[in-house]
Design an enzyme around this catalytic site. Sequence first.
Site, PDB file in Angstrom:
ATOM      1  N   SER A 151      -8.175   9.681 -16.568  1.00 33.04           N
ATOM      2  CA  SER A 151      -8.535   9.361 -15.186  1.00 33.04           C
ATOM      3  C   SER A 151      -8.497   7.858 -14.989  1.00 33.04           C
ATOM      4  O   SER A 151      -8.847   7.090 -15.893  1.00 33.04           O
ATOM      5  CB  SER A 151      -9.944   9.869 -14.869  1.00 33.04           C
ATOM      6  OG  SER A 151     -10.425   9.231 -13.709  1.00 33.04           O
ATOM      7  N   LEU A 152      -8.089   7.442 -13.793  1.00 34.09           N
ATOM      8  CA  LEU A 152      -8.073   6.016 -13.503  1.00 34.09           C
ATOM      9  C   LEU A 152      -9.483   5.434 -13.438  1.00 34.09           C
ATOM     10  O   LEU A 152      -9.662   4.228 -13.497  1.00 34.09           O
ATOM     11  CB  LEU A 152      -7.344   5.762 -12.179  1.00 34.09           C
ATOM     12  CG  LEU A 152      -5.817   5.837 -12.262  1.00 34.09           C
ATOM     13  CD1 LEU A 152      -5.204   5.768 -10.875  1.00 34.09           C
ATOM     14  CD2 LEU A 152      -5.281   4.698 -13.118  1.00 34.09           C
ATOM     15  N   ASN A 264      -4.707   7.318  -7.932  1.00 36.51           N
ATOM     16  CA  ASN A 264      -4.431   6.120  -7.150  1.00 36.51           C
ATOM     17  C   ASN A 264      -5.749   5.550  -6.615  1.00 36.51           C
ATOM     18  O   ASN A 264      -6.756   6.250  -6.571  1.00 36.51           O
ATOM     19  CB  ASN A 264      -3.511   6.484  -5.971  1.00 36.51           C
ATOM     20  CG  ASN A 264      -2.712   5.296  -5.471  1.00 36.51           C
ATOM     21  OD1 ASN A 264      -3.091   4.143  -5.685  1.00 36.51           O
ATOM     22  ND2 ASN A 264      -1.604   5.562  -4.808  1.00 36.51           N
ATOM     23  N   GLU A 266      -8.126   3.441  -7.422  1.00 36.43           N
ATOM     24  CA  GLU A 266      -9.374   3.026  -8.076  1.00 36.43           C
ATOM     25  C   GLU A 266      -9.660   1.551  -7.770  1.00 36.43           C
ATOM     26  O   GLU A 266     -10.833   1.152  -7.665  1.00 36.43           O
ATOM     27  CB  GLU A 266      -9.292   3.287  -9.583  1.00 36.43           C
ATOM     28  CG  GLU A 266      -8.642   2.204 -10.431  1.00 36.43           C
ATOM     29  CD  GLU A 266      -7.129   2.113 -10.245  1.00 36.43           C
ATOM     30  OE1 GLU A 266      -6.563   2.871  -9.447  1.00 36.43           O
ATOM     31  OE2 GLU A 266      -6.499   1.251 -10.899  1.00 36.43           O
ATOM     32  N   ASP A 267      -8.598   0.778  -7.557  1.00 41.05           N
ATOM     33  CA  ASP A 267      -8.794  -0.644  -7.264  1.00 41.05           C
ATOM     34  C   ASP A 267      -9.367  -0.864  -5.857  1.00 41.05           C
ATOM     35  O   ASP A 267     -10.196  -1.747  -5.644  1.00 41.05           O
ATOM     36  CB  ASP A 267      -7.486  -1.422  -7.454  1.00 41.05           C
ATOM     37  CG  ASP A 267      -6.292  -0.729  -6.811  1.00 41.05           C
ATOM     38  OD1 ASP A 267      -6.467   0.362  -6.208  1.00 41.05           O
ATOM     39  OD2 ASP A 267      -5.181  -1.273  -6.918  1.00 41.05           O
ATOM     40  N   ILE A 297       8.109  -3.333  -7.770  1.00 41.34           N
ATOM     41  CA  ILE A 297       8.489  -2.901  -6.422  1.00 41.34           C
ATOM     42  C   ILE A 297       7.292  -2.350  -5.656  1.00 41.34           C
ATOM     43  O   ILE A 297       7.181  -2.550  -4.457  1.00 41.34           O
ATOM     44  CB  ILE A 297       9.575  -1.806  -6.480  1.00 41.34           C
ATOM     45  CG1 ILE A 297      10.659  -2.230  -7.466  1.00 41.34           C
ATOM     46  CG2 ILE A 297      10.188  -1.544  -5.121  1.00 41.34           C
ATOM     47  CD1 ILE A 297      10.961  -1.221  -8.544  1.00 41.34           C
ATOM     48  N   SER A 298       6.384  -1.692  -6.383  1.00 45.06           N
ATOM     49  CA  SER A 298       5.274  -1.046  -5.706  1.00 45.06           C
ATOM     50  C   SER A 298       4.453  -2.036  -4.899  1.00 45.06           C
ATOM     51  O   SER A 298       3.843  -1.678  -3.906  1.00 45.06           O
ATOM     52  CB  SER A 298       4.374  -0.347  -6.718  1.00 45.06           C
ATOM     53  OG  SER A 298       3.707  -1.317  -7.496  1.00 45.06           O
ATOM     54  N   GLY A 301       5.490  -2.641  -0.980  1.00 42.48           N
ATOM     55  CA  GLY A 301       5.433  -1.637   0.076  1.00 42.48           C
ATOM     56  C   GLY A 301       5.881  -0.279  -0.415  1.00 42.48           C
ATOM     57  O   GLY A 301       5.894  -0.004  -1.601  1.00 42.48           O
TER      58      GLY A 301
END
Length: 339
Positions: A151-152, A264, A266-267, A297-298, A301
């Site tokens: 898990s993140l 996705n 978590e930040d 690249i992420s 965008g």
Amino acid sequence: MRGSCWLNRRIEQRFRLLAISTVKSMKIKLLLFFCVALTLLAFSTTGSTFLLWSSNNNDNNNHNQTPPLRRFTDSRKGYSIVMNTWKRYDLLKQSIKHYSSCPRLDSVHIVWSEPEPPSESLLKFLYQAVKSKSRDGRYVKLRFDIYKEDSLNNRFKEIKDLETDAVFSIDDDVIFPCSSVEFAFDVWQSAPNAMVGFVPRVHWADSLNGEDTKFRYGGWWSVWWTGTYSMVLSKAAFFHKKYFSLYTNEMPSSIREYVTKNRNCEDIAMSFLVANATGAPPLWVKGKIYEIGSTGISSLGGHSIRRSECVNIFTAMFGRMPLVYTSVKAVDSRNVWFW
Ligand SMILES: *[C@@H]1O[C@H](CO)[C@@H](O)[C@H](O)[C@H]1NC(C)=O
């Protein structure tokens, strides 16, 4: 000179008109750039260009030695690196090797969520790498924190033997020079409750129809254009270790479940948590980034729809939007050539 200033005024007027209709804050930097470029052009044609500069600089001749890079001779408490990694052993090796030479780094904790434990050869390489950078017989401690569940949220789990208050949270695919990391650590020491990082992001209110405000996630271009941000990402940020226990024990579990399920954000959740706890914005630090992975690249965008969804769902789960805007950027003044 007069010509360039007149031109500047014209440009500024046109820009101001534009600004009213489109974006609120325009890049003063662009104007400044034009101004400097045109002024230099004007000077170079008259031939008297740099006399002005050199006569001014004569005063400074007797103290033009560069100051030493390390500012404090006493070793104040250092910081720990908490590195998230996933099956990219080459990147991991490269990162650990690099960071173990940073002066005030105390320990490295590798967040390991893979089904297989780290291999003998990997362990051997990493311990060797850390030992090879030892000074006066002291070297950076290396620990693996191994988790069964993938898990993140693991990257924000409490770490029992963490000896420093300061945590530098970092992904394995970005490398910052030690000078940048240590500078960010200095900034963090001035603001130990804040998130202090290298990768700023922003959220925008999308529809302004009363209470039903929806938010949009803004990437690098948004921040560049407006100079405004409201988050710094935990892929490269300092924060206090107390936020680990807040994240794991106090934050609504629905947020952690969302993070695990969607792999996705978590930040973003951590940014919400710190903003909600402090009521203050994060701090952006200027630093050189070297992306050694291939995921660059992420950041430009593409995946912003999923990120916007996270912002909206977390806002609902927190019961309000806690993020605070700012435009402060911390720079090392020794590296600024112009004022
Ligand atoms: C947000 O901050 C408030 C006030 O400090 C606190 O009571 C609340 O539990 C926090 N919410 C979350 C989700 O952490």
